[in-house]
Write a protein that holds these residues in place. Structure first.
Motif, PDB file in Angstrom:
ATOM      1  N   UNK A  47       0.837  -1.190   0.000  1.00 45.05           N
ATOM      2  CA  UNK A  47       0.000   0.000   0.000  1.00 45.05           C
ATOM      3  C   UNK A  47       0.874   1.242   0.000  1.00 45.05           C
ATOM      4  N   UNK A  48       0.262   2.352  -0.347  1.00 46.60           N
ATOM      5  CA  UNK A  48       0.920   3.652  -0.302  1.00 46.60           C
ATOM      6  C   UNK A  48       0.232   4.507   0.736  1.00 46.60           C
ATOM      7  N   UNK A  49       0.987   5.355   1.377  1.00 46.30           N
ATOM      8  CA  UNK A  49       0.410   6.373   2.263  1.00 46.30           C
ATOM      9  C   UNK A  49       0.191   7.624   1.419  1.00 46.30           C
ATOM     10  N   UNK A  50      -1.033   8.141   1.459  1.00 49.07           N
ATOM     11  CA  UNK A  50      -1.409   9.278   0.625  1.00 49.07           C
ATOM     12  C   UNK A  50      -2.254  10.229   1.455  1.00 49.07           C
ATOM     13  N   UNK A  51      -2.014  11.529   1.319  1.00 49.85           N
ATOM     14  CA  UNK A  51      -2.902  12.510   1.953  1.00 49.85           C
ATOM     15  C   UNK A  51      -4.266  12.415   1.291  1.00 49.85           C
ATOM     16  N   UNK A  52      -5.321  12.492   2.079  1.00 50.61           N
ATOM     17  CA  UNK A  52      -6.672  12.398   1.545  1.00 50.61           C
ATOM     18  C   UNK A  52      -6.964  13.436   0.479  1.00 50.61           C
ATOM     19  N   UNK A  53      -6.522  14.666   0.705  1.00 47.89           N
ATOM     20  CA  UNK A  53      -6.755  15.731  -0.279  1.00 47.89           C
ATOM     21  C   UNK A  53      -6.045  15.419  -1.588  1.00 47.89           C
ATOM     22  N   UNK A  54      -4.858  14.873  -1.512  1.00 50.63           N
ATOM     23  CA  UNK A  54      -4.117  14.523  -2.736  1.00 50.63           C
ATOM     24  C   UNK A  54      -4.822  13.387  -3.479  1.00 50.63           C
ATOM     25  N   UNK A  55      -5.386  12.479  -2.736  1.00 51.50           N
ATOM     26  CA  UNK A  55      -6.142  11.383  -3.341  1.00 51.50           C
ATOM     27  C   UNK A  55      -7.306  11.928  -4.157  1.00 51.50           C
ATOM     28  N   UNK A  56      -8.048  12.870  -3.576  1.00 54.14           N
ATOM     29  CA  UNK A  56      -9.206  13.446  -4.273  1.00 54.14           C
ATOM     30  C   UNK A  56      -8.798  14.422  -5.371  1.00 54.14           C
ATOM     31  N   UNK A  57      -7.785  15.234  -5.124  1.00 52.59           N
ATOM     32  CA  UNK A  57      -7.422  16.296  -6.067  1.00 52.59           C
ATOM     33  C   UNK A  57      -6.517  15.848  -7.206  1.00 52.59           C
ATOM     34  N   UNK A  58      -5.740  14.783  -6.990  1.00 52.03           N
ATOM     35  CA  UNK A  58      -4.784  14.352  -8.004  1.00 52.03           C
ATOM     36  C   UNK A  58      -5.092  12.951  -8.540  1.00 52.03           C
ATOM     37  N   UNK A  59      -5.258  11.993  -7.650  1.00 55.37           N
ATOM     38  CA  UNK A  59      -5.446  10.608  -8.096  1.00 55.37           C
ATOM     39  C   UNK A  59      -6.768  10.405  -8.824  1.00 55.37           C
ATOM     40  N   UNK A  60      -7.856  10.928  -8.272  1.00 58.02           N
ATOM     41  CA  UNK A  60      -9.172  10.730  -8.897  1.00 58.02           C
ATOM     42  C   UNK A  60      -9.206  11.271 -10.326  1.00 58.02           C
ATOM     43  N   UNK A  61      -8.756  12.508 -10.581  1.00 60.10           N
ATOM     44  CA  UNK A  61      -8.772  12.983 -11.968  1.00 60.10           C
ATOM     45  C   UNK A  61      -7.849  12.175 -12.889  1.00 60.10           C
ATOM     46  N   UNK A  87     -17.427  19.916  -5.642  1.00 60.78           N
ATOM     47  CA  UNK A  87     -17.279  20.208  -4.233  1.00 60.78           C
ATOM     48  C   UNK A  87     -16.513  19.131  -3.489  1.00 60.78           C
ATOM     49  N   UNK A  88     -16.381  17.954  -4.107  1.00 59.41           N
ATOM     50  CA  UNK A  88     -15.608  16.873  -3.499  1.00 59.41           C
ATOM     51  C   UNK A  88     -14.364  16.594  -4.332  1.00 59.41           C
ATOM     52  N   UNK A  89     -14.535  16.462  -5.626  1.00 65.72           N
ATOM     53  CA  UNK A  89     -13.405  16.267  -6.533  1.00 65.72           C
ATOM     54  C   UNK A  89     -13.306  17.496  -7.434  1.00 65.72           C
ATOM     55  N   UNK A  90     -12.170  17.702  -8.101  1.00 64.93           N
ATOM     56  CA  UNK A  90     -12.051  18.846  -9.009  1.00 64.93           C
ATOM     57  C   UNK A  90     -13.138  18.820 -10.088  1.00 64.93           C
ATOM     58  N   UNK A  91     -13.536  19.979 -10.537  1.00 65.50           N
ATOM     59  CA  UNK A  91     -14.602  20.078 -11.541  1.00 65.50           C
ATOM     60  C   UNK A  91     -14.315  19.218 -12.757  1.00 65.50           C
ATOM     61  N   UNK A  92     -13.060  19.125 -13.150  1.00 69.08           N
ATOM     62  CA  UNK A  92     -12.704  18.341 -14.339  1.00 69.08           C
ATOM     63  C   UNK A  92     -13.009  16.853 -14.165  1.00 69.08           C
ATOM     64  N   UNK A  93     -13.110  16.382 -12.923  1.00 67.23           N
ATOM     65  CA  UNK A  93     -13.382  14.970 -12.660  1.00 67.23           C
ATOM     66  C   UNK A  93     -14.807  14.728 -12.159  1.00 67.23           C
ATOM     67  N   UNK A  94     -15.560  15.795 -11.937  1.00 66.63           N
ATOM     68  CA  UNK A  94     -16.913  15.666 -11.395  1.00 66.63           C
ATOM     69  C   UNK A  94     -17.900  15.273 -12.493  1.00 66.63           C
ATOM     70  N   UNK A 102     -18.394  19.174 -21.733  1.00 70.41           N
ATOM     71  CA  UNK A 102     -17.773  20.317 -22.408  1.00 70.41           C
ATOM     72  C   UNK A 102     -16.424  19.932 -22.983  1.00 70.41           C
ATOM     73  N   UNK A 103     -15.653  19.165 -22.247  1.00 70.27           N
ATOM     74  CA  UNK A 103     -14.332  18.772 -22.688  1.00 70.27           C
ATOM     75  C   UNK A 103     -14.436  17.873 -23.921  1.00 70.27           C
ATOM     76  N   UNK A 104     -15.372  16.925 -23.926  1.00 69.65           N
ATOM     77  CA  UNK A 104     -15.484  16.017 -25.061  1.00 69.65           C
ATOM     78  C   UNK A 104     -16.113  16.699 -26.270  1.00 69.65           C
ATOM     79  N   UNK A 105     -16.826  17.795 -26.075  1.00 66.73           N
ATOM     80  CA  UNK A 105     -17.462  18.499 -27.185  1.00 66.73           C
ATOM     81  C   UNK A 105     -16.571  19.582 -27.779  1.00 66.73           C
ATOM     82  N   UNK A 106     -15.404  19.801 -27.207  1.00 63.69           N
ATOM     83  CA  UNK A 106     -14.499  20.824 -27.723  1.00 63.69           C
ATOM     84  C   UNK A 106     -13.960  20.385 -29.071  1.00 63.69           C
ATOM     85  N   UNK A 107     -14.125  21.215 -30.115  1.00 66.31           N
ATOM     86  CA  UNK A 107     -13.651  20.815 -31.426  1.00 66.31           C
ATOM     87  C   UNK A 107     -12.127  20.734 -31.473  1.00 66.31           C
ATOM     88  N   UNK A 108     -11.643  19.858 -32.314  1.00 61.79           N
ATOM     89  CA  UNK A 108     -10.196  19.725 -32.501  1.00 61.79           C
ATOM     90  C   UNK A 108      -9.729  20.908 -33.317  1.00 61.79           C
TER      91      UNK A 108
END
Length: 114
Positions: A47-61, A87-94, A102-108
């Motif tokens: 296992x890894x030791x991880x700060x809870x905030x880092x888990x939500x803000x970095x790992x989840x996205x 409000x729990x995870x970053x908007x990009x992962x919510x 919006x991200x998937x609809x952005x034209x290339x």
């Protein structure tokens, strides 16, 4: 937080209803109780030791699919769910903010008018 790893070194997760749930534990006692309940108390867990905030803000996205965190699974009323919502995870992962759509609809670049 303690983040159990699979034999491949990836965070232990379970998929349910279109959401990937990372397993995390607040301490070794909760982790051990969960492993025992699964019948895997005798195996050695990495296992890894991880700060809870880092888990939500970095790992989840970084997972790339809708992802939440279950803390102290199998601990009854002490268990907690942190779903992939604003409000729990970053908007990009919510899943409830429309950021994914919006991200998937952005034209290339350079594809307008084709």
């Amino acid at each position: 937080m303690l983040l159990p790893l699979t034999e491949d070194g990836l965070p232990l997760a379970a998929d349910r209803d279109g959401i990937r749930w990372l397993h995390a534990f607040s301490d070794e006692t909760a982790f051990a109780a969960w492993a025992l309940a699964r019948g895997e108390g005798g195996r050695e867990w990495s296992y890894q030791r991880v700060y809870g905030a880092r888990l939500l803000d970095v790992a989840v996205p970084a997972v790339g699919v809708p992802c939440g965190v279950v803390v102290d699974a199998g601990s009854g009323p002490e268990a907690m769910l942190f779903p992939p919502v604003g409000g729990i995870v970053p908007e990009s992962a919510a899943v409830d903010t429309g950021a994914r759509e919006r991200r998937s609809a952005t034209p290339v670049a350079g594809s307008a008018g084709r």
